[in-house]
Write a protein that holds these residues in place. Structure first.
Motif, mmCIF file in Angstrom:
data_model
loop_
_atom_site.group_PDB
_atom_site.id
_atom_site.type_symbol
_atom_site.label_atom_id
_atom_site.label_comp_id
_atom_site.label_asym_id
_atom_site.label_seq_id
_atom_site.Cartn_x
_atom_site.Cartn_y
_atom_site.Cartn_z
ATOM 1 N N GLU A 71 7.063 17.837 2.279
ATOM 2 C CA GLU A 71 7.433 19.236 2.047
ATOM 3 C C GLU A 71 7.148 20.095 3.273
ATOM 4 O O GLU A 71 7.937 20.961 3.621
ATOM 5 C CB GLU A 71 6.685 19.786 0.828
ATOM 6 C CG GLU A 71 7.203 19.233 -0.482
ATOM 7 C CD GLU A 71 6.374 19.672 -1.672
ATOM 8 O OE1 GLU A 71 5.298 20.291 -1.489
ATOM 9 O OE2 GLU A 71 6.815 19.393 -2.803
ATOM 10 N N ARG A 72 6.034 19.846 3.947
ATOM 11 C CA ARG A 72 5.708 20.624 5.153
ATOM 12 C C ARG A 72 6.737 20.388 6.240
ATOM 13 O O ARG A 72 7.145 21.307 6.929
ATOM 14 C CB ARG A 72 4.313 20.260 5.662
ATOM 15 C CG ARG A 72 3.195 20.998 4.981
ATOM 16 C CD ARG A 72 1.887 20.839 5.739
ATOM 17 N NE ARG A 72 1.412 19.471 5.808
ATOM 18 C CZ ARG A 72 0.736 18.850 4.851
ATOM 19 N NH1 ARG A 72 0.446 19.477 3.738
ATOM 20 N NH2 ARG A 72 0.343 17.607 4.999
ATOM 21 N N THR A 73 7.162 19.157 6.419
ATOM 22 C CA THR A 73 8.107 18.862 7.485
ATOM 23 C C THR A 73 9.516 19.323 7.139
ATOM 24 O O THR A 73 10.338 19.468 8.017
ATOM 25 C CB THR A 73 8.131 17.359 7.823
ATOM 26 O OG1 THR A 73 8.505 16.625 6.660
ATOM 27 C CG2 THR A 73 6.788 16.893 8.330
ATOM 28 N N MET A 74 9.788 19.593 5.865
ATOM 29 C CA MET A 74 11.109 20.032 5.450
ATOM 30 C C MET A 74 11.263 21.538 5.538
ATOM 31 O O MET A 74 12.359 22.060 5.431
ATOM 32 C CB MET A 74 11.411 19.555 4.025
ATOM 33 C CG MET A 74 11.608 18.058 3.948
ATOM 34 S SD MET A 74 11.772 17.437 2.264
ATOM 35 C CE MET A 74 13.051 18.452 1.610
ATOM 36 N N ALA A 104 -2.678 9.235 -2.621
ATOM 37 C CA ALA A 104 -1.931 8.908 -1.407
ATOM 38 C C ALA A 104 -0.486 9.357 -1.547
ATOM 39 O O ALA A 104 0.106 9.901 -0.606
ATOM 40 C CB ALA A 104 -2.001 7.410 -1.127
ATOM 41 N N ASN A 105 0.090 9.156 -2.725
ATOM 42 C CA ASN A 105 1.464 9.577 -2.955
ATOM 43 C C ASN A 105 1.579 11.089 -2.867
ATOM 44 O O ASN A 105 2.495 11.615 -2.248
ATOM 45 C CB ASN A 105 1.954 9.088 -4.323
ATOM 46 C CG ASN A 105 3.407 9.451 -4.549
ATOM 47 O OD1 ASN A 105 4.235 9.246 -3.676
ATOM 48 N ND2 ASN A 105 3.703 10.008 -5.703
ATOM 49 N N ARG A 106 0.646 11.816 -3.468
ATOM 50 C CA ARG A 106 0.666 13.276 -3.416
ATOM 51 C C ARG A 106 0.569 13.746 -1.965
ATOM 52 O O ARG A 106 1.256 14.673 -1.556
ATOM 53 C CB ARG A 106 -0.484 13.855 -4.231
ATOM 54 C CG ARG A 106 -0.414 15.370 -4.296
ATOM 55 C CD ARG A 106 -1.498 15.999 -5.108
ATOM 56 N NE ARG A 106 -1.775 15.234 -6.308
ATOM 57 C CZ ARG A 106 -2.862 15.383 -7.037
ATOM 58 N NH1 ARG A 106 -3.765 16.268 -6.692
ATOM 59 N NH2 ARG A 106 -3.059 14.661 -8.120
ATOM 60 N N ALA A 107 -0.269 13.111 -1.169
ATOM 61 C CA ALA A 107 -0.402 13.476 0.246
ATOM 62 C C ALA A 107 0.915 13.263 0.988
ATOM 63 O O ALA A 107 1.312 14.089 1.816
ATOM 64 C CB ALA A 107 -1.524 12.680 0.901
ATOM 65 N N ARG A 108 1.618 12.156 0.680
ATOM 66 C CA ARG A 108 2.914 11.898 1.321
ATOM 67 C C ARG A 108 3.937 12.956 0.915
ATOM 68 O O ARG A 108 4.710 13.428 1.739
ATOM 69 C CB ARG A 108 3.427 10.500 0.971
ATOM 70 C CG ARG A 108 2.807 9.399 1.797
ATOM 71 C CD ARG A 108 3.577 8.090 1.666
ATOM 72 N NE ARG A 108 3.626 7.576 0.308
ATOM 73 C CZ ARG A 108 2.672 6.849 -0.275
ATOM 74 N NH1 ARG A 108 1.589 6.553 0.398
ATOM 75 N NH2 ARG A 108 2.819 6.418 -1.502
ATOM 76 N N VAL A 109 3.942 13.344 -0.352
ATOM 77 C CA VAL A 109 4.879 14.366 -0.832
ATOM 78 C C VAL A 109 4.594 15.695 -0.153
ATOM 79 O O VAL A 109 5.499 16.382 0.302
ATOM 80 C CB VAL A 109 4.819 14.488 -2.373
ATOM 81 C CG1 VAL A 109 5.567 15.724 -2.854
ATOM 82 C CG2 VAL A 109 5.371 13.232 -3.028
ATOM 83 N N SER A 114 0.820 -1.212 0.000
ATOM 84 C CA SER A 114 0.000 0.000 0.000
ATOM 85 C C SER A 114 0.852 1.260 0.000
ATOM 86 O O SER A 114 0.386 2.327 -0.346
ATOM 87 C CB SER A 114 -0.947 0.011 1.204
ATOM 88 O OG SER A 114 -0.195 0.098 2.391
ATOM 89 N N GLU A 115 2.144 1.163 0.405
ATOM 90 C CA GLU A 115 3.029 2.317 0.415
ATOM 91 C C GLU A 115 3.786 2.467 -0.893
ATOM 92 O O GLU A 115 4.432 3.457 -1.126
ATOM 93 C CB GLU A 115 4.041 2.206 1.561
ATOM 94 C CG GLU A 115 3.398 2.328 2.928
ATOM 95 C CD GLU A 115 4.395 2.074 4.035
ATOM 96 O OE1 GLU A 115 5.404 1.390 3.788
ATOM 97 O OE2 GLU A 115 4.150 2.543 5.141
#
Length: 158
Positions: free
Chosen positions: A47-50, A38-43, A25-26
């Motif tokens: 970016e927010r955490t970076m 889901a991939n866009r949400a992970r990206v 699923s990942e």
């Protein structure tokens, strides 16, 4: 683990190059409905955490850093300024930056600040003065920037 074996396992969805498990699923599966979202949400989360918080960055630097607003008023002083000069943030914020210079140098410091605000100067060799009267020789680089949506000068002294 050998590189070839590691890559085969990654292709099978079992392990990444770092050796951590990766579930099906990942995995990024182009064209599979829902997976691209889901991939866009992970990206986006990555970016927010970076993003770097400038205040945290400034507080981690050993140089003296002052962020100055209009008329040379102090908007932010990093931890080095507070600790080495002996002031609290409340004592410095909204004060004119000349308060961190020796009294006999303040007129010259004010003139240099006006020049920096006009874009005519970017360097200052006037020493800093701690709250207890200690004089600290420094060289200061002044650069223009933005802080909380306003034009500022950032003074970095070492």
């Amino acid at each position: 683990m050998e590189e070839g074996r590691d890559n085969r396992q990654k292709a099978d969805g079992q392990r990444t190059a770092s050796g951590s498990a990766e579930s099906a699923s990942e995995m990024i599966l182009p064209g599979v409905p829902g997976n691209e979202l889901a991939n866009r949400a992970r990206v986006e989360e990555s970016e927010r955490t970076m993003q770097i918080n400038p205040r945290e960055l400034f507080d981690s630097i050993e140089e003296f850093i002052l962020v100055l607003g209009s008329e040379g008023r102090i908007l932010h002083a990093n931890r080095t300024v507070l600790e080495r000069l002996g002031y609290t943030a409340e004592e410095l914020l909204e004060q004119k930056c000349v308060v961190v210079h020796p009294p006999q140098e303040r007129e010259e410091a004010a003139a240099l600040m006006r020049e920096a605000m006009a874009g005519k100067s970017s360097f200052c060799a006037i020493p800093l003065m701690a709250k207890d009267g200690r004089v600290i020789p420094v060289k200061t680089k002044i650069t223009r920037g933005r802080w909380s949506n306003q034009q500022v000068l950032v003074a970095i002294s070492r």
